[in-house]
Design an enzyme around this catalytic site. Structure first.
Site, PDB file in Angstrom:
ATOM      1  N   ARG A  79      39.901  -0.622 -33.476  1.00 31.37           N
ATOM      2  CA  ARG A  79      38.665  -0.545 -34.245  1.00 31.37           C
ATOM      3  C   ARG A  79      38.737  -1.523 -35.416  1.00 31.37           C
ATOM      4  O   ARG A  79      39.796  -1.782 -35.967  1.00 31.37           O
ATOM      5  CB  ARG A  79      38.450   0.879 -34.764  1.00 31.37           C
ATOM      6  CG  ARG A  79      37.953   1.827 -33.669  1.00 31.37           C
ATOM      7  CD  ARG A  79      37.699   3.229 -34.201  1.00 31.37           C
ATOM      8  NE  ARG A  79      38.944   3.898 -34.527  1.00 31.37           N
ATOM      9  CZ  ARG A  79      39.444   4.008 -35.739  1.00 31.37           C
ATOM     10  NH1 ARG A  79      38.787   3.525 -36.780  1.00 31.37           N
ATOM     11  NH2 ARG A  79      40.596   4.616 -35.928  1.00 31.37           N
ATOM     12  N   TYR A 222      36.537  -3.295 -27.239  1.00 37.30           N
ATOM     13  CA  TYR A 222      37.553  -2.260 -27.403  1.00 37.30           C
ATOM     14  C   TYR A 222      36.932  -0.856 -27.571  1.00 37.30           C
ATOM     15  O   TYR A 222      35.908  -0.701 -28.246  1.00 37.30           O
ATOM     16  CB  TYR A 222      38.450  -2.571 -28.623  1.00 37.30           C
ATOM     17  CG  TYR A 222      39.311  -1.379 -28.962  1.00 37.30           C
ATOM     18  CD1 TYR A 222      40.439  -1.089 -28.190  1.00 37.30           C
ATOM     19  CD2 TYR A 222      38.950  -0.495 -29.975  1.00 37.30           C
ATOM     20  CE1 TYR A 222      41.190   0.041 -28.446  1.00 37.30           C
ATOM     21  CE2 TYR A 222      39.701   0.642 -30.237  1.00 37.30           C
ATOM     22  CZ  TYR A 222      40.821   0.903 -29.462  1.00 37.30           C
ATOM     23  OH  TYR A 222      41.556   2.037 -29.707  1.00 37.30           O
ATOM     24  N   LYS A 231      33.177   7.320 -31.347  1.00 41.60           N
ATOM     25  CA  LYS A 231      33.175   7.379 -32.816  1.00 41.60           C
ATOM     26  C   LYS A 231      31.778   7.120 -33.391  1.00 41.60           C
ATOM     27  O   LYS A 231      31.388   7.734 -34.375  1.00 41.60           O
ATOM     28  CB  LYS A 231      34.154   6.357 -33.389  1.00 41.60           C
ATOM     29  CG  LYS A 231      35.548   6.418 -32.807  1.00 41.60           C
ATOM     30  CD  LYS A 231      36.241   7.727 -33.099  1.00 41.60           C
ATOM     31  CE  LYS A 231      37.678   7.657 -32.570  1.00 41.60           C
ATOM     32  NZ  LYS A 231      38.478   8.799 -32.932  1.00 41.60           N
ATOM     33  N   HIS A 251      36.591  14.855 -36.762  1.00 42.50           N
ATOM     34  CA  HIS A 251      37.606  14.123 -36.004  1.00 42.50           C
ATOM     35  C   HIS A 251      38.763  15.084 -35.721  1.00 42.50           C
ATOM     36  O   HIS A 251      39.838  14.981 -36.313  1.00 42.50           O
ATOM     37  CB  HIS A 251      38.061  12.934 -36.859  1.00 42.50           C
ATOM     38  CG  HIS A 251      38.923  11.940 -36.153  1.00 42.50           C
ATOM     39  ND1 HIS A 251      39.854  11.167 -36.792  1.00 42.50           N
ATOM     40  CD2 HIS A 251      38.982  11.578 -34.850  1.00 42.50           C
ATOM     41  CE1 HIS A 251      40.455  10.367 -35.931  1.00 42.50           C
ATOM     42  NE2 HIS A 251      39.948  10.601 -34.741  1.00 42.50           N
ATOM     43  N   SER A 273      43.874   8.686 -36.647  1.00 39.36           N
ATOM     44  CA  SER A 273      44.172   8.115 -35.337  1.00 39.36           C
ATOM     45  C   SER A 273      45.659   7.787 -35.226  1.00 39.36           C
ATOM     46  O   SER A 273      46.265   7.301 -36.187  1.00 39.36           O
ATOM     47  CB  SER A 273      43.364   6.836 -35.124  1.00 39.36           C
ATOM     48  OG  SER A 273      41.990   7.116 -35.180  1.00 39.36           O
ATOM     49  N   CYS A 275      48.295   9.765 -34.903  1.00 35.70           N
ATOM     50  CA  CYS A 275      49.242  10.655 -35.599  1.00 35.70           C
ATOM     51  C   CYS A 275      49.600  11.854 -34.727  1.00 35.70           C
ATOM     52  O   CYS A 275      50.027  12.894 -35.223  1.00 35.70           O
ATOM     53  CB  CYS A 275      48.671  11.142 -36.919  1.00 35.70           C
ATOM     54  SG  CYS A 275      48.649   9.880 -38.199  1.00 35.70           S
ATOM     55  N   ASP A 298      40.061  14.843 -29.656  1.00 42.54           N
ATOM     56  CA  ASP A 298      39.658  13.860 -30.664  1.00 42.54           C
ATOM     57  C   ASP A 298      38.482  14.286 -31.540  1.00 42.54           C
ATOM     58  O   ASP A 298      38.451  13.965 -32.713  1.00 42.54           O
ATOM     59  CB  ASP A 298      39.315  12.531 -29.971  1.00 42.54           C
ATOM     60  CG  ASP A 298      39.314  11.344 -30.925  1.00 42.54           C
ATOM     61  OD1 ASP A 298      40.188  11.306 -31.819  1.00 42.54           O
ATOM     62  OD2 ASP A 298      38.455  10.465 -30.787  1.00 42.54           O
ATOM     63  N   SER A 389      47.725   0.594 -27.433  1.00 39.31           N
ATOM     64  CA  SER A 389      47.275   0.611 -26.035  1.00 39.31           C
ATOM     65  C   SER A 389      46.885   2.039 -25.659  1.00 39.31           C
ATOM     66  O   SER A 389      47.377   3.001 -26.248  1.00 39.31           O
ATOM     67  CB  SER A 389      48.380   0.090 -25.125  1.00 39.31           C
ATOM     68  OG  SER A 389      49.579   0.801 -25.325  1.00 39.31           O
ATOM     69  N   ARG A 390      46.019   2.173 -24.665  1.00 41.70           N
ATOM     70  CA  ARG A 390      45.388   3.479 -24.414  1.00 41.70           C
ATOM     71  C   ARG A 390      45.353   3.820 -22.938  1.00 41.70           C
ATOM     72  O   ARG A 390      45.219   2.947 -22.086  1.00 41.70           O
ATOM     73  CB  ARG A 390      43.931   3.436 -24.919  1.00 41.70           C
ATOM     74  CG  ARG A 390      43.792   3.149 -26.409  1.00 41.70           C
ATOM     75  CD  ARG A 390      43.915   4.393 -27.216  1.00 41.70           C
ATOM     76  NE  ARG A 390      43.974   4.149 -28.655  1.00 41.70           N
ATOM     77  CZ  ARG A 390      43.691   5.066 -29.566  1.00 41.70           C
ATOM     78  NH1 ARG A 390      43.327   6.275 -29.194  1.00 41.70           N
ATOM     79  NH2 ARG A 390      43.796   4.784 -30.844  1.00 41.70           N
TER      80      ARG A 390
HETATM   81  O1  SAT Z   1      40.128   3.562 -31.102  1.00 39.55           O
HETATM   82  S1  SAT Z   1      39.336   4.753 -30.875  1.00 39.55           S
HETATM   83  O2  SAT Z   1      38.364   4.903 -31.933  1.00 39.55           O
HETATM   84  O3  SAT Z   1      38.659   4.700 -29.603  1.00 39.55           O
HETATM   85  C1  SAT Z   1      40.400   6.053 -30.886  1.00 39.55           C
HETATM   86  C2  SAT Z   1      40.850   6.409 -32.243  1.00 39.55           C
HETATM   87  O4  SAT Z   1      41.114   5.540 -33.079  1.00 39.55           O
HETATM   88  O5  SAT Z   1      40.949   7.618 -32.513  1.00 39.55           O
HETATM   89 MN    MN Z   2      40.393   9.470 -32.935  1.00 40.27          MN
END
Ligand code: SAT
Ligand code: MN
Length: 607
Positions: A79, A222, A231, A251, A273, A275, A298, A389-390
């Protein structure tokens, strides 16, 4: 060739939607307009296309069926908070924690960016619903995007397509509200121009018009920048709607905890994010007889039920979890969920046998292709996976999902946890004395920065309720809203608030608390506090467990480490005060007097 909207093939009669799609198509000039139906055939079409264009690599079906590896442009990995704007009519409704620009000025500027930005590409119209489709008031949205990656991701993360679109004209009325979101990667293609695997633009804008409940996102593909249901809608826009209507958009993960006595409790927890929110949401308890089930990892929408209790709903349909550090030890449930396939992996390592790997996932393979597309072998400096990475995977295939995960009524909250990543000062767990004190804890929550946002990692910053980048209005008004929400309720029906820190370190810089599955011990103490069973010490900062009250049975943890984990170090806290004062000064006049009172009484107690 530019497409115009053909109303005769549009699968809806919703006037405002048709009008808006037409205007956006005229502005962005796509080659084609595709209405997404959310079907498995559409998933196949879009993922096949992404394989063909080189954005996706299909993974080995024996390892990860129906799953794909994807590497973004190396500059488009997180982000972009400094490029995120809240364009309220009045700048005073935005406040010091957000970037603001006058909405007319922003629209004028961005209109020029969007003009022709989809040339040579397809505009996908993605109707979606955040939260269960059978909610009394389904929360509808439409994303227009020129990124097929977004289409595939939205298939997982939201309730998407025809089932959602049908709700737009419910009961024959054409007037259901929805949140429009226009997204373009900002990379038009000239005729014959070859595409790249991850087109994006160096200039990015993630923009919210809160009064209009409108989102414009430009330049990035992204997750948090481009999957607008997440978000942008479910936090920034929804937080404004929640303020107007007397609820909370937060959140937070949501989990169900069942004790050995078979009593169930519901907990929501806010962490910045990266954590460990997803890990806690899918916790695999190490204590015999305790069970954790997942409702969300989330986002929580929290509304009052008819019985006066707070009920939480997860608006999402999938997990978008941080990959590195996830393995069968830290989060076995996430591993089992992704092993079932139907998932997307962005910026991880790609193994030679068509599987994925990231740092923290056991032994590395002898060779792989890293997230930058380079040949990689263990032991070098390069990371196989980007730290942010996700994995993107459906909740429905998570073995530990609670049956209530898509109940439109949500679940009644017994506790709210706030947590951050702090090497000192903050004890393992502290119970707030009451709602107002809990709001103070949340409002002053602090954490060391992570890779989830672009910028320096490891710097302590205030992250109120872990919502710093997600509050859609003035942070001071947001604190006041939290106080008001508590006042509007019957105090005994409110969830109890706790502040946790899994990340405290000793003098040798080692973590003192083992974390992960052992966090059940902290949850257990919190539940026993709610039941009036566990002991606590009253300290200047709140109630902290006595060492005996925390169940450490079977834990190989020294008494010294436990003492450090639970310590309320008054000197460290006195050091903390100026930075809290600085934080409140930054928020300014809008900090509610009740929170200033909390700060003053904390100072008195610290002496
Ligand atoms: O990067 S995202 O906003 O999709 C996920 C996060 O930061 O919690
Ligand atoms: Mn998040």
């Amino acid at each position: 060739m530019t497409a115009t909207l053909d109303r005769s093939v549009a699968p809806t009669t919703h006037t405002a939607l048709l009008q808006w799609v037409q205007e956006c198509a005229e502005l962005t000039q796509p080659e084609e307009i595709v209405w997404c139906d959310g079907s498995p055939e559409e998933w196949t079409r879009v993922t096949d296309l992404l394989v063909e264009t080189g954005t996706f690599v299909r993974l080995n079906a024996d390892k990860k069926p129906n799953s794909f590896y994807c590497a973004s442009d190396p500059t488009d990995v997180a982000r972009v908070e400094d490029r995120t704007f809240i364009c309220s009519r009045d700048s005073a409704d935005c406040g010091p924690t957000n970037n603001w620009m006058d909405p007319d000025d922003m629209k004028a500027l961005l209109t020029e960016r969007f003009r022709g930005s989809m040339r040579g590409r397809t505009m996908y119209v993605i109707p979606y619903c955040m939260g269960p489709l059978n909610a009394d008031e389904p929360m509808l949205g439409v994303e227009l995007t020129d990124a097929p990656y977004v289409v595939a991701s939205m298939h997982i993360m939201t309730r998407v397509g025809t089932a959602a679109l049908e709700l737009f004209t419910k009961d024959g009325k054409d007037d259901q509200e929805f949140v429009p979101g226009l997204h373009s990667i900002g990379a038009p293609l000239a005729p014959g121009e070859p595409d790249v695997a991850w087109p994006c633009n160096d200039t990015k804008y993630i923009v919210h018009f809160p009064e209009e409940r409108l989102i414009w996102s430009y330049g990035s593909g992204y997750g948090g920048n481009a999957l607008l249901g997440k978000k942008c809608y479910s936090l920034r826009i929804a937080s404004v709607k929640a303020r107007d209507e007397g609820w909370l958009a937060e959140h937070m993960l949501i989990l169900k905890l069942t004790s050995p006595a078979q009593k169930s409790y519901y907990v929501a927890a806010a962490f910045p994010s990266a954590c460990g929110k997803t890990n806690l949401a899918m916790l695999d308890p190490t204590l015999e007889g305790w069970k954790v089930e997942t409702i969300g990892d989330d986002i929580a929408w929290i509304r009052f039920g008819e019985d006066g209790r707070m009920y939480a709903v997860n608006p999402e349909n999938g997990f978008f979890g941080v990959a590195p550090g996830t393995d069968y030890h830290t989060n076995p449930n996430a591993m089992r969920t992704i092993a079932k396939g139907n998932s997307l992996f962005t910026n991880v390592g790609l193994t030679d046998d068509g599987d994925i790997w990231w740092e923290g996932m056991g032994e590395p393979p002898a060779h792989l292709t890293d997230w930058k597309g380079q040949s990689w072998t263990p032991g070098g400096d390069a990371l196989a996976a980007h730290p942010n990475s996700r994995y993107c995977t459906p909740i429905s295939q998570c073995d530990t999902k609670a049956a209530e995960w898509d109940d439109p009524r949500g679940v009644p909250l017994d506790a709210i946890f706030f947590g951050g990543r702090r090497r000192d000062t903050i004890p393992l767990v502290t119970e707030a004395r009451d709602w107002q004190h809990g709001v103070f804890m949340g409002a002053t929550l602090s954490s060391e920065t992570t890779a989830a946002a672009v910028g320096k990692v490891g710097v302590v910053r205030r992250d109120p309720m872990a919502m710093l980048p997600f509050i859609g209005y003035h942070a001071g008004d947001y604190f006041a809203h939290w106080i008001e929400v508590g006042k509007s309720a019957d105090a005994v029906k409110l969830p109890k608030i706790f502040y946790v820190n899994w990340f405290r370190r000793d003098e040798d810089d080692n973590f003192v608390w083992p974390g992960f599955g052992e966090n059940i011990r902290v949850l257990k103490w919190a539940i026993e506090r709610i039941e009036g069973k566990a002991a606590a010490v009253d300290t200047p900062i709140g109630r902290v467990p006595t060492p005996e009250a925390l169940d450490t049975s079977g834990l190989s943890m020294g008494a010294e480490e436990l003492t450090t984990a639970l310590a309320v170090d008054l000197d460290q806290w006195r050091n903390e005060i100026p930075s809290i004062e600085e934080w409140f000064a930054k928020i300014g006049d809008k900090v509610p007097s009740s929170l200033r009172d909390e700060l003053e009484s904390l100072k008195l107690r610290l002496g």
